[in-house]
Design an enzyme around this catalytic site. Structure first.
Site, PDB file in Angstrom:
ATOM      1  N   GLU A 210       4.944 -26.926   2.604  1.00  0.00           N
ATOM      2  CA  GLU A 210       3.632 -27.214   2.017  1.00  0.00           C
ATOM      3  C   GLU A 210       3.070 -26.046   1.191  1.00  0.00           C
ATOM      4  O   GLU A 210       1.929 -25.621   1.374  1.00  0.00           O
ATOM      5  CB  GLU A 210       2.648 -27.622   3.132  1.00  0.00           C
ATOM      6  CG  GLU A 210       3.118 -28.857   3.881  1.00  0.00           C
ATOM      7  CD  GLU A 210       2.229 -29.240   5.051  1.00  0.00           C
ATOM      8  OE1 GLU A 210       2.113 -30.447   5.340  1.00  0.00           O
ATOM      9  OE2 GLU A 210       1.644 -28.343   5.699  1.00  0.00           O
ATOM     10  N   VAL A 211       3.873 -25.532   0.286  1.00  0.00           N
ATOM     11  CA  VAL A 211       3.434 -24.434  -0.568  1.00  0.00           C
ATOM     12  C   VAL A 211       2.640 -25.001  -1.748  1.00  0.00           C
ATOM     13  O   VAL A 211       3.088 -25.933  -2.421  1.00  0.00           O
ATOM     14  CB  VAL A 211       4.632 -23.613  -1.097  1.00  0.00           C
ATOM     15  CG1 VAL A 211       4.151 -22.465  -1.974  1.00  0.00           C
ATOM     16  CG2 VAL A 211       5.455 -23.093   0.071  1.00  0.00           C
TER      17      VAL A 211
END
Length: 429
Positions: A210-211
């Site tokens: 989840e960057v």
């Protein structure tokens, strides 16, 4: 790591003989012995089945993830989890110790991480206390793998103490680590060198999920670095991850990452373990093992995904999943590339009041599938075992929640002592 857990046991009155190739194997055999003890009635006499048993786990990696960032969990709760893991023959505690919400790990090299980002200074884990806990787990045949999730799950916590390591987004918020700065990698190297000494296991979990690429793109300095090097968001992620893996590898550690690293095309090292969490993602599992990566199945085993409906026990949906149920799964299991699976309880809605009861005995359903032969899939046959085992855990002090309507032979211990009845507690109104 990977101790031989095989054991043999012969029970024939008046003696029982247990043999194993390792101390961990002895522990697993003793647990089976305990589970074979029967009690016909309340406080009645104990008896044990006579049997010859040869047993070993199906998978070498049988894990449980605990999250102490969303809500802090005191060591008493963590020790209760570890005891329950021992009773369930799980052997890896994946400790998601910090995240963007809070940073309870007390670093001696970067003290402002916990000083500024722990919920309170009471809700922290010191290196000394962690070492004692890790040894507590080891004596029960359980490894402790820490997760420090980077570069994404770091805001705002990391930046509260060390603002230069996180990205300042255009909207004024903070985002992932500054992957463009050499100083960020110096910071990580120093921090992880300390972490590697505190946690002796050969593995570290490095996160990577989840960057927020939008934040990187919105920061003028990061955007310039990306443009100069021809990177888009995925390209900068690839650059970060490979520098990170070099750092951790030089510390003598192996590494686990969440599946986005693989899905985004990051060119990770061949010995990287891919932790698949986005549901039971057969496609990612198939592709990862086809490229000769080792994998762990976490998806499909998220205990925080609802807590059942009236009037059913939702642990059976986890029992129905087979980690090897994908193309190439049987071969990956045989080769060891499918290391096993993990049951996860993320901490958004659990703290010390309910963390244990929300996990056990639902996690027991996963534990049986990870240990037992793949042919053990009959829910109707498993139901009475689970009911009895839940009562056994309760008798041993584990606050395991009820399965379905019924009762435990020896009752359920309960004690209520409000603070106004205790002389050692000062009331605050």
């Amino acid at each position: 790591k990977d101790a031989d857990e095989t054991y043999k046991m012969s029970i024939s009155f008046p003696k029982a003989v247990l043999s194993a190739k390792s101390g961990v194997g002895v522990l697993r055999g003793l647990e089976t012995f305990c589970q074979m003890v029967q009690q016909a009635q309340y406080q009645g006499a104990l008896s044990i089945l006579q049997a010859n048993v040869t047993d070993h786990p199906r998978f070498s990696f049988r894990g449980f993830l605990v999250d102490t960032s969303r809500h802090f969990l005191p060591f008493d709760v963590l020790r209760e989890h570890v005891d329950a893991m021992n009773y369930n023959k799980l052997n890896v505690l994946h400790w998601h110790i910090v995240d963007g919400n809070s940073f309870p790990y007390v670093s001696e090299v970067y003290p402002k991480l916990s000083l500024n980002a722990a919920y309170t200074q009471r809700e922290t884990y010191t290196m000394k206390d962690i070492a004692v806990f890790v040894e507590f787990a080891r004596l029960r045949g359980i490894r402790v793998i820490p997760e420090f999730d980077t570069p994404g799950h770091v805001f705002p916590s990391w930046g509260l103490g060390y603002p230069d390591v996180v990205t300042k987004c255009a909207d004024g918020s903070t985002g992932p680590l500054r992957a463009d700065l050499n100083s960020t990698y110096d910071f990580i190297n120093t921090l992880f060198r300390e972490v590697a000494q505190v946690f002796p296991d050969s593995y570290m979990h490095l996160g990577g999920d989840e960057v927020n690429f939008d934040c990187w793109n919105s920061n003028s300095d990061v955007a310039k670095f990306m443009k100069d090097h021809g990177y888009d968001g995925a390209g900068l992620e690839n650059y970060f991850e490979n520098r990170l893996l070099d750092i951790v590898g030089k510390l003598g550690k192996s590494y686990v990452v969440w599946q986005e690293i693989f899905n985004n095309g990051v060119e990770v090292k061949p010995d990287t373990v891919i932790d698949v969490w986005k549901g039971f993602d057969k496609k990612t599992l198939e592709q990862a093992v086809a490229r000769n990566f080792s994998v762990i199945v976490s998806g499909g085993n998220y205990l925080d995904d609802g807590d059942g409906a009236c009037c059913t026990f939702d642990g059976w949906k986890f029992y129905a999943e087979d980690p090897a149920n994908f193309d190439g799964g049987a071969q990956a299991e045989a080769s060891g590339k499918l290391m096993g699976g993990k049951v996860c309880m993320w901490g958004e809605h659990v703290d010390a009041t309910n963390a244990v009861s929300r996990v056990w005995p639902r996690a027991s359903a996963v534990a049986e599938r990870l240990w037992s032969h793949k042919s053990n899939t009959d829910q109707d046959a498993a139901d009475p075992r689970l009911r009895a085992f839940r009562c056994s855990m309760v008798n041993r002090g584990i606050r395991a929640e009820a399965v379905d309507p019924g009762f435990c032979q020896n009752g359920v211990p309960y004690h209520y002592e409000p603070p106004y009845m205790r002389s050692d507690v000062a009331m605050v109104v």
